[in-house]
Design an enzyme around this catalytic site. Structure first.
Site, short mmCIF file in Angstrom:
data_model
loop_
_atom_site.label_atom_id
_atom_site.label_comp_id
_atom_site.label_asym_id
_atom_site.label_seq_id
_atom_site.Cartn_x
_atom_site.Cartn_y
_atom_site.Cartn_z
CG ASN A 35 -1.72 1.23 1.39
OD1 ASN A 35 -1.76 2.07 0.49
ND2 ASN A 35 -2.39 1.38 2.53
CE LYS B 14 -0.11 3.17 4.78
NZ LYS B 14 0.01 3.25 6.23
CD GLU C 138 -3.09 -2.46 7.30
OE1 GLU C 138 -2.01 -2.70 6.75
OE2 GLU C 138 -3.71 -1.40 7.11
CG HIS D 184 -5.66 1.81 5.26
ND1 HIS D 184 -5.22 2.75 6.16
CD2 HIS D 184 -4.65 0.92 5.11
CE1 HIS D 184 -3.99 2.44 6.52
NE2 HIS D 184 -3.62 1.34 5.91
CD GLU E 16 -2.85 5.39 6.75
OE1 GLU E 16 -2.85 5.38 5.51
OE2 GLU E 16 -1.93 4.88 7.43
N GLY F 13 2.93 2.35 10.64
CA GLY F 13 3.87 3.46 10.45
C GLY F 13 4.64 3.83 11.70
CB SER G 92 5.75 -1.77 11.71
OG SER G 92 5.33 -0.45 12.01
#
Ligand code: 13P
Length: 248
Positions: free
Chosen positions: A9, A11, A166, A94, A96, A172, A212
């Site tokens: 991904n 992003k 996730e 996701h 985010e 991240g 990560s």
């Protein structure tokens, strides 16, 4: 036997030219039959990415799409816009998107249905915050995301879906869930899928871990019985992704 699926991904990273360069750089490094390999560049680079990946084992996925066919939805991308250029996968829900763009389990469910209707494979994301983990409600929270996300999705269609677990606190941050923590939740997700559908369906659905993932921890995470690959952010933007894909 579930085939491993390892997706990058990207992003909001890489211009069109940069995307083409990265695909050309990674192509030889991710060449394998052992896993499905998916790159998810930003929308603007999808068309060029499909072209650049031609003749390789890399499939292209979008990072989002809308659940309507067309119309007055400024800024959105319709499913047939993706399929018409050769996109095969789409990341849905996701964290985010949920945190910054107001996505809910309900919009995730609508998008999952629409993606399947168009023959796109949804990579449906779920995962808890650090607070939820501390409160010991991770499994309940994630199971609810799964149940609502797949509401009214048939057994046959559910088998096509890829679930990505996730944990938000691991995204991240460089802090990965331990392989035991990741396996515990992925096993709970599979148990929920068994409860909602049946064993046959639950055993067919691939569950990725994301947060990560890198060259140093992929082998341990991907060796877990209920982890069928990864959804990789930062490490998918560099040569390291070749090591993640060839984790064995
Ligand atoms: P990182 O691998 O950068 O933690 O990102 C994970 C992720 O959000 C993939 O969708």
């Amino acid at each position: 036997m579930r085939k491993m699926i390892i997706a990058g991904n990207w992003k909001m990273n890489k211009t069109v030219d940069e995307a083409i360069n990265l695909i050309n750089e990674l192509k030889p490094l991710v060449a394998t039959d052992a896993a499905e390999v998916v790159f998810c560049p930003p929308t603007i680079a999808l068309m060029a990415a499909v072209e650049a990946a031609k003749g390789s084992n890399i499939s292209i996925g979008a990072q989002n799409m809308y659940y309507e066919e067309s119309g007055a939805y400024t800024g959105e991308t319709a499913p047939n816009m993706l399929t018409s250029i050769g996109v095969k996968y789409v990341i849905i829900g996701h964290s985010e998107r949920r945190e910054y763009f107001g996505e809910t389990n309900d919009t995730v469910n609508k998008k999952v249905h629409k993606a399947i209707e168009h023959g796109l494979i949804p990579i449906m994301c779920c995962g808890e915050t650090l607070e939820q983990r501390k409160q010991d409600i991770t499994i309940d929270f994630v199971n609810q995301q799964i149940k609502v996300g797949l509401l009214d999705v048939s057994k046959e269609d559910a088998k096509k879906v890829v679930v990505a677990y996730e944990p938000i606190w691991a995204i991240g941050t460089g802090v990965t869930a331990s392989s035991e923590q990741a396996e515990e939740v992925c096993a709970a997700i599979r148990a929920t899928l068994t409860e909602v559908y049946d064993t046959d369906t639950a055993e067919a659905i691939r569950i990725q871990y994301g947060g990560s993932v890198g060259a140093g921890n992929a082998a341990e995470l991907f060796a877990m019985p209920n982890i069928d690959g990864g959804l990789v952010g930062g490490a998918s933007l560099k040569a390291d992704f070749g090591k993640v894909v060839n984790y064995k």
